[in-house]
Design an enzyme around this catalytic site. Structure first.
Site, PDB file in Angstrom:
ATOM      1  N   GLY A 145      24.012  77.269  -1.721  1.00  0.00           N
ATOM      2  CA  GLY A 145      25.182  76.408  -1.786  1.00  0.00           C
ATOM      3  C   GLY A 145      24.847  74.943  -1.625  1.00  0.00           C
ATOM      4  O   GLY A 145      25.562  74.082  -2.124  1.00  0.00           O
ATOM      5  N   ASP A 174      21.492  73.515  -2.336  1.00  0.00           N
ATOM      6  CA  ASP A 174      20.685  73.176  -3.513  1.00  0.00           C
ATOM      7  C   ASP A 174      20.936  74.236  -4.587  1.00  0.00           C
ATOM      8  O   ASP A 174      20.145  75.155  -4.777  1.00  0.00           O
ATOM      9  CB  ASP A 174      19.204  73.107  -3.132  1.00  0.00           C
ATOM     10  CG  ASP A 174      18.341  72.566  -4.263  1.00  0.00           C
ATOM     11  OD1 ASP A 174      18.905  72.125  -5.285  1.00  0.00           O
ATOM     12  OD2 ASP A 174      17.103  72.602  -4.128  1.00  0.00           O
ATOM     13  N   LYS A 175      22.026  74.082  -5.295  1.00  0.00           N
ATOM     14  CA  LYS A 175      22.439  75.102  -6.253  1.00  0.00           C
ATOM     15  C   LYS A 175      21.492  75.224  -7.444  1.00  0.00           C
ATOM     16  O   LYS A 175      21.328  76.304  -8.003  1.00  0.00           O
ATOM     17  CB  LYS A 175      23.856  74.798  -6.769  1.00  0.00           C
ATOM     18  CG  LYS A 175      24.952  75.007  -5.743  1.00  0.00           C
ATOM     19  CD  LYS A 175      26.303  74.599  -6.294  1.00  0.00           C
ATOM     20  CE  LYS A 175      27.423  74.943  -5.332  1.00  0.00           C
ATOM     21  NZ  LYS A 175      27.688  76.390  -5.290  1.00  0.00           N
ATOM     22  N   ASN A 203      34.753  74.340   1.007  1.00  0.00           N
ATOM     23  CA  ASN A 203      34.388  74.098  -0.388  1.00  0.00           C
ATOM     24  C   ASN A 203      35.022  75.147  -1.284  1.00  0.00           C
ATOM     25  O   ASN A 203      35.121  76.315  -0.929  1.00  0.00           O
ATOM     26  CB  ASN A 203      32.859  74.046  -0.555  1.00  0.00           C
ATOM     27  CG  ASN A 203      32.248  75.390  -0.877  1.00  0.00           C
ATOM     28  OD1 ASN A 203      32.393  75.892  -1.993  1.00  0.00           O
ATOM     29  ND2 ASN A 203      31.566  75.983   0.088  1.00  0.00           N
ATOM     30  N   ARG A 204      35.472  74.669  -2.438  1.00  0.00           N
ATOM     31  CA  ARG A 204      36.028  75.542  -3.470  1.00  0.00           C
ATOM     32  C   ARG A 204      35.335  75.219  -4.791  1.00  0.00           C
ATOM     33  O   ARG A 204      35.977  74.999  -5.813  1.00  0.00           O
ATOM     34  CB  ARG A 204      37.546  75.320  -3.585  1.00  0.00           C
ATOM     35  CG  ARG A 204      38.304  75.661  -2.302  1.00  0.00           C
ATOM     36  CD  ARG A 204      39.751  75.242  -2.393  1.00  0.00           C
ATOM     37  NE  ARG A 204      40.442  75.500  -1.130  1.00  0.00           N
ATOM     38  CZ  ARG A 204      41.534  74.865  -0.730  1.00  0.00           C
ATOM     39  NH1 ARG A 204      42.055  73.923  -1.494  1.00  0.00           N
ATOM     40  NH2 ARG A 204      42.110  75.145   0.420  1.00  0.00           N
ATOM     41  N   GLY A 257      33.242  76.974  -6.801  1.00  0.00           N
ATOM     42  CA  GLY A 257      33.389  77.941  -7.893  1.00  0.00           C
ATOM     43  C   GLY A 257      32.128  78.202  -8.687  1.00  0.00           C
ATOM     44  O   GLY A 257      32.160  78.232  -9.929  1.00  0.00           O
ATOM     45  N   ASN A 300      25.852  87.853  -4.741  1.00  0.00           N
ATOM     46  CA  ASN A 300      27.019  87.257  -4.084  1.00  0.00           C
ATOM     47  C   ASN A 300      28.310  87.893  -4.605  1.00  0.00           C
ATOM     48  O   ASN A 300      28.761  87.589  -5.711  1.00  0.00           O
ATOM     49  CB  ASN A 300      27.028  85.743  -4.331  1.00  0.00           C
ATOM     50  CG  ASN A 300      28.048  85.030  -3.478  1.00  0.00           C
ATOM     51  OD1 ASN A 300      29.047  85.599  -3.062  1.00  0.00           O
ATOM     52  ND2 ASN A 300      27.810  83.757  -3.228  1.00  0.00           N
ATOM     53  N   SER A 333      32.338  85.462  -2.702  1.00  0.00           N
ATOM     54  CA  SER A 333      33.035  84.211  -2.981  1.00  0.00           C
ATOM     55  C   SER A 333      34.499  84.443  -3.362  1.00  0.00           C
ATOM     56  O   SER A 333      34.794  85.245  -4.255  1.00  0.00           O
ATOM     57  CB  SER A 333      32.336  83.455  -4.118  1.00  0.00           C
ATOM     58  OG  SER A 333      33.085  82.307  -4.469  1.00  0.00           O
ATOM     59  N   ASN A 370      36.222  82.114  -4.736  1.00  0.00           N
ATOM     60  CA  ASN A 370      36.511  81.108  -5.754  1.00  0.00           C
ATOM     61  C   ASN A 370      36.286  81.590  -7.180  1.00  0.00           C
ATOM     62  O   ASN A 370      36.443  80.819  -8.128  1.00  0.00           O
ATOM     63  CB  ASN A 370      35.649  79.859  -5.497  1.00  0.00           C
ATOM     64  CG  ASN A 370      35.995  79.200  -4.181  1.00  0.00           C
ATOM     65  OD1 ASN A 370      37.150  78.888  -3.921  1.00  0.00           O
ATOM     66  ND2 ASN A 370      34.998  79.011  -3.321  1.00  0.00           N
TER      67      ASN A 370
END
Length: 225
Positions: free
Chosen positions: A64, A66-67, A112-113, A115, A171, A174, A176
């Site tokens: 989240g 360093d995507k 955070n959203r 997505g 994952n 989430s 989102n």
């Protein structure tokens, strides 16, 4: 010196929009500005293992931050021994509309959203290839929100990075991505685990595969999982 400098950075960051502050912090890490300011002495007493992966210490950076695998070296220079990048989806994805990151100053927290915003697995792999060798790497695996078969998305990403990272985290937690958490339901989870395991065996993928579940599950759902 270091404490004053960190306080200055924190004050500066709070003057910015939270997502912009995130972007600037990644630039700072990406180019290793002033990394010699950080204390990086190593202690053998902190050595440990995670999924049979040897670690210099038990501190890691979660997915989240360093995507897109852009600041791996800078993150390791902070002294952590594990970095998990992502979430990564097969195709590039913009994520939700802005604003999508919010500060809760009174709670010292952030919502955070985003997505699953990321550059897609091909670009992320290109970035990651330039940052291998500094410590243990994990990959958080996501699914595109417009995908007709999200399990296939997970399988595609795992297969694509099978020789590049030390472990994977699928994952399904989430909130989102609409409908993603449905994969935590018993029947859907059985299909997910079955297909992922079959792909792992067929393609002889040796890396550990973990599942990230929601923190909001009821006790009875946790027992089923």
């Amino acid at each position: 010196m270091k404490i004053l400098f960190n306080k200055f950075l924190l004050i500066l960051a709070k003057l910015l929009d939270p997502e912009r502050a995130h972007f600037i912090s990644l630039l700072y890490l990406k180019f290793n500005f002033l990394n010699k300011l950080f204390f990086k002495k190593k202690f053998k007493s902190l050595n440990t293992t995670f999924c049979n992966i040897k670690l210099k210490n038990p501190i890691g950076v979660a997915a989240g931050l360093d995507k897109n695998a852009e600041a791996i070296k800078g993150l390791f220079n902070l002294g952590v021994s594990l970095v998990e990048v992502g979430a990564v989806t097969p195709k590039i994805q913009y994520g939700n509309r802005k604003p999508r990151v919010f500060r809760l100053n009174s709670d010292f927290a952030i919502i955070n959203r985003l997505g699953f915003n990321n550059l897609g697995m091909k670009k992320v792999r290109s970035n990651l290839k330039r940052n291998i060798g500094y410590g243990a790497l994990g990959l958080n695996v996501g699914a595109n929100k417009d995908s007709e078969d999200r399990i296939s998305d997970f399988i595609d990403v795992i297969s694509y990075f099978s020789n590049d990272v030390d472990y994977f985290t699928i994952n399904i937690s989430s909130p989102n991505t609409h409908g993603l958490r449905n994969l935590q339901k018993e029947k859907n989870l059985e299909e997910l685990l079955s297909r992922v395991t079959m792909n792992k065996e067929v393609k002889k993928i040796k890396k550990p595969i973990l599942i990230k579940i929601s923190p909001d599950l009821e006790d009875q759902d946790l027992k089923k999982i």
